[in-house]
Design a protein around this motif. Structure first.
Motif, PDB file in Angstrom:
ATOM      1  N   MET A  35       0.872  -1.224   0.089  1.00  0.00           N
ATOM      2  CA  MET A  35       0.069   0.093   0.041  1.00  0.00           C
ATOM      3  C   MET A  35       0.863   1.364   0.198  1.00  0.00           C
ATOM      4  O   MET A  35       1.957   1.417   0.502  1.00  0.00           O
ATOM      5  N   SER A  36       0.516   2.218  -0.713  1.00  0.00           N
ATOM      6  CA  SER A  36       1.204   3.687  -0.685  1.00  0.00           C
ATOM      7  C   SER A  36       0.196   4.347   0.030  1.00  0.00           C
ATOM      8  O   SER A  36      -0.985   4.356   0.118  1.00  0.00           O
ATOM      9  N   THR A  37       0.957   5.468   0.698  1.00  0.00           N
ATOM     10  CA  THR A  37       0.159   6.345   1.531  1.00  0.00           C
ATOM     11  C   THR A  37       0.343   7.836   1.038  1.00  0.00           C
ATOM     12  O   THR A  37       1.466   8.442   0.534  1.00  0.00           O
ATOM     13  N   LEU A  38      -0.504   8.652   0.845  1.00  0.00           N
ATOM     14  CA  LEU A  38      -0.458  10.055   0.383  1.00  0.00           C
ATOM     15  C   LEU A  38      -0.938  10.885   1.566  1.00  0.00           C
ATOM     16  O   LEU A  38      -2.136  10.573   2.023  1.00  0.00           O
ATOM     17  N   GLU A  39      -0.358  11.866   1.935  1.00  0.00           N
ATOM     18  CA  GLU A  39      -0.914  12.868   2.997  1.00  0.00           C
ATOM     19  C   GLU A  39      -0.816  14.198   2.370  1.00  0.00           C
ATOM     20  O   GLU A  39       0.277  14.762   1.862  1.00  0.00           O
ATOM     21  N   GLU A  40      -1.720  15.012   2.333  1.00  0.00           N
ATOM     22  CA  GLU A  40      -1.727  16.460   1.874  1.00  0.00           C
ATOM     23  C   GLU A  40      -2.676  17.114   2.764  1.00  0.00           C
ATOM     24  O   GLU A  40      -3.395  16.556   3.250  1.00  0.00           O
ATOM     25  N   HIS A  41      -2.566  18.351   2.794  1.00  0.00           N
ATOM     26  CA  HIS A  41      -3.514  19.275   3.603  1.00  0.00           C
ATOM     27  C   HIS A  41      -3.607  20.648   2.979  1.00  0.00           C
ATOM     28  O   HIS A  41      -2.848  21.019   2.165  1.00  0.00           O
ATOM     29  N   VAL A  42      -4.821  21.347   3.330  1.00  0.00           N
ATOM     30  CA  VAL A  42      -5.128  22.695   2.894  1.00  0.00           C
ATOM     31  C   VAL A  42      -5.659  23.460   4.196  1.00  0.00           C
ATOM     32  O   VAL A  42      -6.254  22.693   4.701  1.00  0.00           O
ATOM     33  N   ASP A  43      -5.398  24.705   4.179  1.00  0.00           N
ATOM     34  CA  ASP A  43      -5.961  25.661   5.365  1.00  0.00           C
ATOM     35  C   ASP A  43      -6.925  26.295   4.478  1.00  0.00           C
ATOM     36  O   ASP A  43      -7.085  26.979   3.403  1.00  0.00           O
ATOM     37  N   VAL A  44      -8.170  26.372   4.989  1.00  0.00           N
ATOM     38  CA  VAL A  44      -9.466  26.939   4.774  1.00  0.00           C
ATOM     39  C   VAL A  44      -9.806  28.001   5.450  1.00  0.00           C
ATOM     40  O   VAL A  44      -9.501  28.107   6.780  1.00  0.00           O
ATOM     41  N   GLY A  45     -10.312  29.132   5.021  1.00  0.00           N
ATOM     42  CA  GLY A  45     -10.789  30.327   5.717  1.00  0.00           C
ATOM     43  C   GLY A  45     -12.200  30.285   6.276  1.00  0.00           C
ATOM     44  O   GLY A  45     -13.243  31.218   6.160  1.00  0.00           O
ATOM     45  N   VAL A  46     -12.552  29.234   6.903  1.00  0.00           N
ATOM     46  CA  VAL A  46     -13.909  29.227   7.605  1.00  0.00           C
ATOM     47  C   VAL A  46     -13.488  28.452   9.003  1.00  0.00           C
ATOM     48  O   VAL A  46     -12.687  27.634   9.280  1.00  0.00           O
ATOM     49  N   PRO A  47     -14.712  28.605   9.800  1.00  0.00           N
ATOM     50  CA  PRO A  47     -14.485  27.795  10.943  1.00  0.00           C
ATOM     51  C   PRO A  47     -14.587  26.376  11.135  1.00  0.00           C
ATOM     52  O   PRO A  47     -15.211  25.992  10.036  1.00  0.00           O
ATOM     53  N   ILE A  48     -14.136  25.753  12.089  1.00  0.00           N
ATOM     54  CA  ILE A  48     -14.086  24.298  11.704  1.00  0.00           C
ATOM     55  C   ILE A  48     -15.479  23.561  11.743  1.00  0.00           C
ATOM     56  O   ILE A  48     -15.544  22.597  10.900  1.00  0.00           O
ATOM     57  N   ASP A  49     -16.310  24.078  12.405  1.00  0.00           N
ATOM     58  CA  ASP A  49     -17.594  23.527  12.219  1.00  0.00           C
ATOM     59  C   ASP A  49     -18.275  23.605  10.854  1.00  0.00           C
ATOM     60  O   ASP A  49     -18.805  22.763  10.266  1.00  0.00           O
ATOM     61  N   GLU A  50     -17.758  24.652  10.250  1.00  0.00           N
ATOM     62  CA  GLU A  50     -18.431  24.936   8.727  1.00  0.00           C
ATOM     63  C   GLU A  50     -17.589  23.986   8.080  1.00  0.00           C
ATOM     64  O   GLU A  50     -18.368  23.437   7.037  1.00  0.00           O
ATOM     65  N   THR A  94      -9.310  26.802   9.466  1.00  0.00           N
ATOM     66  CA  THR A  94      -9.335  25.344   9.608  1.00  0.00           C
ATOM     67  C   THR A  94      -8.228  24.598   8.744  1.00  0.00           C
ATOM     68  O   THR A  94      -8.077  25.073   7.727  1.00  0.00           O
ATOM     69  N   ARG A  95      -7.480  23.574   9.446  1.00  0.00           N
ATOM     70  CA  ARG A  95      -6.703  22.887   8.690  1.00  0.00           C
ATOM     71  C   ARG A  95      -7.037  21.524   8.316  1.00  0.00           C
ATOM     72  O   ARG A  95      -7.849  20.841   9.186  1.00  0.00           O
ATOM     73  N   ILE A  96      -7.283  21.098   7.027  1.00  0.00           N
ATOM     74  CA  ILE A  96      -7.908  19.749   6.550  1.00  0.00           C
ATOM     75  C   ILE A  96      -6.774  19.006   6.024  1.00  0.00           C
ATOM     76  O   ILE A  96      -5.862  19.307   5.073  1.00  0.00           O
ATOM     77  N   GLN A  97      -6.509  17.840   6.803  1.00  0.00           N
ATOM     78  CA  GLN A  97      -5.500  16.915   6.399  1.00  0.00           C
ATOM     79  C   GLN A  97      -6.228  15.684   5.887  1.00  0.00           C
ATOM     80  O   GLN A  97      -6.943  15.117   6.339  1.00  0.00           O
TER      81      GLN A  97
END
Length: 143
Positions: free
Chosen positions: A1-16, A95-98
Motif C-alpha cells: 500500500m502507498s500512503t499520500l498525505e496532503e493538507h489545505v488551510d481554509v478560511g472558515v471555522p471548523i464547524d463549517e 481550519t486545516r484539513i489533512q
C-alpha cells in the motif's frame, strides 16, 4: 500500500468545514471525476465516477470520530482504497484539513486506468492537491 498525505488551510471555522465535508452530494463540485454522489443508509456513500474515460460506481463506508473531527472512509469493493480527513482549528476562522489516502497503485491502475509507476503516484498526488484546493474554494465561497 502507498500512503499520500496532503493538507489545505481554509478560511472558515471548523464547524463549517466539518459540515461541508459531510455534504457528500456536493462532492462533484470539488472531487475530480465524481459525476454524482449521494449518502446512503448505514453510513455509506455512493459515487458515480469517470476516470481515464471509464465510468464506474464506487461504494464507501464512512465513519466519524466527531469529537476528534476525523472522518474515515473505505471503499467496499474494487478499487481497495481507504483514507481519512482530519480537521484541526487554526483559529476561530481558519481550519486545516489533512487528507490521508491509502491505496495500492496496481489496483488503482486496473480499476481506473492512468499511467504506471512514478507517473501514477504523481498524478494521484496532483489530483488530491487539486481536490483540496477546489474544496477550499467551494467552502470559502459558501457554495
Amino acid at each position: 500500500m502507498s500512503t499520500l498525505e496532503e493538507h489545505v488551510d481554509v478560511g472558515v471555522p471548523i464547524d463549517e468545514a466539518w459540515d461541508s465535508l459531510h455534504r457528500v452530494e456536493n462532492y462533484p463540485r470539488f472531487v475530480a471525476g465524481v459525476r454524482e454522489a449521494r449518502t446512503e443508509a448505514g453510513g455509506r456513500a455512493h459515487l458515480d465516477i469517470e476516470a481515464s474515460g471509464r465510468s464506474r460506481e464506487i461504494e464507501a463506508e464512512l465513519s466519524d470520530r466527531a469529537a476528534e473531527r476525523v472522518m474515515e472512509w473505505q471503499t467496499t469493493g474494487a478499487p481497495d482504497l481507504m483514507g481519512s480527513f482530519t480537521l484541526q482549528p487554526i483559529d476561530d476562522n481558519h481550519t486545516r484539513i489533512q487528507a490521508r489516502l491509502e491505496y495500492d497503485p496496481d489496483t488503482v491502475r486496473e480499476a481506473l486506468g492512468g499511467p504506471k509507476g512514478f507517473a501514477q503516484a504523481n498524478a494521484i498526488e496532483r489530483t488530491v492537491r487539486s481536490d483540496l484546493e477546489h474544496f477550499k474554494e467551494c467552502v470559502e465561497q459558501g457554495r
